[in-house]
Write a protein that holds these residues in place. Sequence first.
Motif, PDB file in Angstrom:
ATOM      1  N   PRO A   9       0.788  -1.244   0.000  1.00  0.00           N
ATOM      2  CA  PRO A   9       0.000   0.000   0.000  1.00  0.00           C
ATOM      3  C   PRO A   9       0.812   1.283   0.000  1.00  0.00           C
ATOM      4  O   PRO A   9       0.319   2.323  -0.421  1.00  0.00           O
ATOM      5  CB  PRO A   9      -0.832  -0.120   1.286  1.00  0.00           C
ATOM      6  CG  PRO A   9      -0.090  -1.084   2.153  1.00  0.00           C
ATOM      7  CD  PRO A   9       0.582  -2.045   1.224  1.00  0.00           C
ATOM      8  N   TRP A  10       2.040   1.272   0.502  1.00  0.00           N
ATOM      9  CA  TRP A  10       2.886   2.464   0.582  1.00  0.00           C
ATOM     10  C   TRP A  10       2.137   3.637   1.211  1.00  0.00           C
ATOM     11  O   TRP A  10       1.672   3.534   2.329  1.00  0.00           O
ATOM     12  CB  TRP A  10       3.447   2.831  -0.802  1.00  0.00           C
ATOM     13  CG  TRP A  10       4.324   1.771  -1.391  1.00  0.00           C
ATOM     14  CD1 TRP A  10       4.028   0.937  -2.427  1.00  0.00           C
ATOM     15  CD2 TRP A  10       5.649   1.411  -0.954  1.00  0.00           C
ATOM     16  NE1 TRP A  10       5.067   0.081  -2.672  1.00  0.00           N
ATOM     17  CE2 TRP A  10       6.074   0.344  -1.795  1.00  0.00           C
ATOM     18  CE3 TRP A  10       6.509   1.864   0.034  1.00  0.00           C
ATOM     19  CZ2 TRP A  10       7.326  -0.265  -1.656  1.00  0.00           C
ATOM     20  CZ3 TRP A  10       7.752   1.266   0.168  1.00  0.00           C
ATOM     21  CH2 TRP A  10       8.155   0.226  -0.658  1.00  0.00           C
ATOM     22  N   ALA A  11       1.978   4.754   0.493  1.00  0.00           N
ATOM     23  CA  ALA A  11       1.368   5.950   1.100  1.00  0.00           C
ATOM     24  C   ALA A  11      -0.154   5.930   1.067  1.00  0.00           C
ATOM     25  O   ALA A  11      -0.783   6.843   1.600  1.00  0.00           O
ATOM     26  CB  ALA A  11       1.879   7.210   0.399  1.00  0.00           C
ATOM     27  N   SER A  12      -0.753   4.919   0.483  1.00  0.00           N
ATOM     28  CA  SER A  12      -2.211   4.887   0.373  1.00  0.00           C
ATOM     29  C   SER A  12      -2.883   4.321   1.614  1.00  0.00           C
ATOM     30  O   SER A  12      -4.109   4.375   1.723  1.00  0.00           O
ATOM     31  CB  SER A  12      -2.630   4.056  -0.848  1.00  0.00           C
ATOM     32  OG  SER A  12      -2.179   2.714  -0.720  1.00  0.00           O
ATOM     33  N   SER A  13      -2.117   3.801   2.548  1.00  0.00           N
ATOM     34  CA  SER A  13      -2.682   3.220   3.763  1.00  0.00           C
ATOM     35  C   SER A  13      -2.193   3.981   4.991  1.00  0.00           C
ATOM     36  O   SER A  13      -1.012   4.341   5.062  1.00  0.00           O
ATOM     37  CB  SER A  13      -2.285   1.746   3.884  1.00  0.00           C
ATOM     38  OG  SER A  13      -2.640   1.231   5.152  1.00  0.00           O
ATOM     39  N   PRO A  14      -3.062   4.229   5.969  1.00  0.00           N
ATOM     40  CA  PRO A  14      -2.620   4.899   7.195  1.00  0.00           C
ATOM     41  C   PRO A  14      -1.537   4.124   7.943  1.00  0.00           C
ATOM     42  O   PRO A  14      -0.745   4.717   8.682  1.00  0.00           O
ATOM     43  CB  PRO A  14      -3.911   4.982   8.024  1.00  0.00           C
ATOM     44  CG  PRO A  14      -5.021   4.895   7.038  1.00  0.00           C
ATOM     45  CD  PRO A  14      -4.529   4.005   5.951  1.00  0.00           C
ATOM     46  N   LYS A  15      -1.485   2.806   7.755  1.00  0.00           N
ATOM     47  CA  LYS A  15      -0.501   1.989   8.464  1.00  0.00           C
ATOM     48  C   LYS A  15       0.901   2.122   7.884  1.00  0.00           C
ATOM     49  O   LYS A  15       1.892   1.895   8.584  1.00  0.00           O
ATOM     50  CB  LYS A  15      -0.935   0.520   8.434  1.00  0.00           C
ATOM     51  CG  LYS A  15      -2.226   0.243   9.181  1.00  0.00           C
ATOM     52  CD  LYS A  15      -2.586  -1.231   9.125  1.00  0.00           C
ATOM     53  CE  LYS A  15      -3.873  -1.514   9.886  1.00  0.00           C
ATOM     54  NZ  LYS A  15      -4.248  -2.957   9.833  1.00  0.00           N
ATOM     55  N   THR A  16       1.000   2.463   6.609  1.00  0.00           N
ATOM     56  CA  THR A  16       2.315   2.525   5.959  1.00  0.00           C
ATOM     57  C   THR A  16       2.672   3.914   5.439  1.00  0.00           C
ATOM     58  O   THR A  16       3.737   4.093   4.856  1.00  0.00           O
ATOM     59  CB  THR A  16       2.356   1.530   4.780  1.00  0.00           C
ATOM     60  OG1 THR A  16       1.262   1.816   3.886  1.00  0.00           O
ATOM     61  CG2 THR A  16       2.252   0.102   5.267  1.00  0.00           C
ATOM     62  N   ALA A  17       1.793   4.900   5.623  1.00  0.00           N
ATOM     63  CA  ALA A  17       2.059   6.239   5.091  1.00  0.00           C
ATOM     64  C   ALA A  17       3.275   6.871   5.764  1.00  0.00           C
ATOM     65  O   ALA A  17       4.135   7.458   5.090  1.00  0.00           O
ATOM     66  CB  ALA A  17       0.834   7.130   5.279  1.00  0.00           C
ATOM     67  N   LEU A  18       3.360   6.764   7.083  1.00  0.00           N
ATOM     68  CA  LEU A  18       4.511   7.324   7.797  1.00  0.00           C
ATOM     69  C   LEU A  18       5.792   6.622   7.382  1.00  0.00           C
ATOM     70  O   LEU A  18       6.834   7.277   7.198  1.00  0.00           O
ATOM     71  CB  LEU A  18       4.305   7.204   9.302  1.00  0.00           C
ATOM     72  CG  LEU A  18       5.458   7.718  10.177  1.00  0.00           C
ATOM     73  CD1 LEU A  18       5.655   9.211   9.981  1.00  0.00           C
ATOM     74  CD2 LEU A  18       5.209   7.409  11.656  1.00  0.00           C
ATOM     75  N   PHE A  19       5.740   5.329   7.227  1.00  0.00           N
ATOM     76  CA  PHE A  19       6.909   4.566   6.777  1.00  0.00           C
ATOM     77  C   PHE A  19       7.384   5.048   5.413  1.00  0.00           C
ATOM     78  O   PHE A  19       8.588   5.229   5.186  1.00  0.00           O
ATOM     79  CB  PHE A  19       6.566   3.076   6.722  1.00  0.00           C
ATOM     80  CG  PHE A  19       7.567   2.246   5.995  1.00  0.00           C
ATOM     81  CD1 PHE A  19       8.769   1.903   6.586  1.00  0.00           C
ATOM     82  CD2 PHE A  19       7.315   1.810   4.700  1.00  0.00           C
ATOM     83  CE1 PHE A  19       9.707   1.134   5.908  1.00  0.00           C
ATOM     84  CE2 PHE A  19       8.235   1.040   4.012  1.00  0.00           C
ATOM     85  CZ  PHE A  19       9.443   0.707   4.623  1.00  0.00           C
ATOM     86  N   THR A  20       6.442   5.288   4.496  1.00  0.00           N
ATOM     87  CA  THR A  20       6.797   5.732   3.149  1.00  0.00           C
ATOM     88  C   THR A  20       7.423   7.121   3.171  1.00  0.00           C
ATOM     89  O   THR A  20       8.447   7.361   2.525  1.00  0.00           O
ATOM     90  CB  THR A  20       5.552   5.735   2.249  1.00  0.00           C
ATOM     91  OG1 THR A  20       4.922   4.455   2.295  1.00  0.00           O
ATOM     92  CG2 THR A  20       5.921   6.065   0.823  1.00  0.00           C
ATOM     93  N   ALA A  21       6.799   8.058   3.896  1.00  0.00           N
ATOM     94  CA  ALA A  21       7.346   9.414   3.981  1.00  0.00           C
ATOM     95  C   ALA A  21       8.715   9.416   4.646  1.00  0.00           C
ATOM     96  O   ALA A  21       9.633  10.122   4.209  1.00  0.00           O
ATOM     97  CB  ALA A  21       6.379  10.311   4.758  1.00  0.00           C
ATOM     98  N   ALA A  22       8.865   8.627   5.709  1.00  0.00           N
ATOM     99  CA  ALA A  22      10.158   8.547   6.394  1.00  0.00           C
ATOM    100  C   ALA A  22      11.221   7.930   5.491  1.00  0.00           C
ATOM    101  O   ALA A  22      12.389   8.351   5.515  1.00  0.00           O
ATOM    102  CB  ALA A  22      10.017   7.730   7.677  1.00  0.00           C
TER     103      ALA A  22
END
Length: 303
Positions: free
Chosen positions: A155-168
Amino acid sequence: MAGQEEQYNKQPFSIRVRPYLVIAPAIIITIGILYPFLTAVYYSLTNLSFRRPTSTFIGLENWISMFKDSTFWHALWVTVKYACVTTGSEMLLGLGIALLICKKDNWFSRILKVILVFPLMIAPVIATIIWQLMTNTSVGIIEKFLNLFSVYGFPWASSPKTALFTAALIDIWVYTPFIIVLVVAGINSLPKSPFESAQIDGGSPWFTFRNLTLPMLKPFLYIALIFRLMASMQEYGIIFALTKGGPGDTLMNLSLTAYNKGFAFLKFGEAMPYILFLWAVIYIISKKLVGNWLIVQRKASGR
């Protein structure tokens, strides 16, 4: 005194005006910093809005409303979490990579030093667009690589669970070279004799790193930490280009919240406390870190 004044008046005008010309840039810069800051403080005490031509003084109402608003506390938590994740990861990666490429000075390490600096030359917004292309589910090279391990549609930035991970991840890719450059400069400036003595005495690599390298690198690490922590706490470009604070309000930090209130909702007076609070937090943290850095410097110089 009269003689000195007479002697001063006899000097050419270019010499008499020279002290004022020397301090003029400092005065201009000070005014350029203080005027916007004081203007922001004043606007935070008004109900200024782009929807009306005039504004009135309302005191601390904007500040009280901000502290009562759950949006503010969520934005503060996102800001702190993002800053801790990115700065901590960049410090560890930067230090580790710098130690690896400085361990042996050969053609490979010299080429690696140049390649690792490339992300630092890219604007954060452009870097975000590049990562969006690389993580695209249909043409992204990273997505194709994950497919080899049976991972599909991450999901990368499309999911609330992985959005922070993607931006970081994007932030780490862009700014870790900054840490590497500072640490490499620090390692190259260290004296060689203590390391040679430790090697002769049979000191292990871990002993040398813990007792020699790390203590002597502390001033450089403090500088890197101060700059990256201040920048990550006010990060705007990467998050805005990636999701504009989404999905939902997952990445709505203080900077984006202030932007939305000021320019999306046109409530400029309500937006100012968010920016000023962020400034106060960064000022306190940076002052504390600078104080610690000065203590380290005094200990290093033996004062």
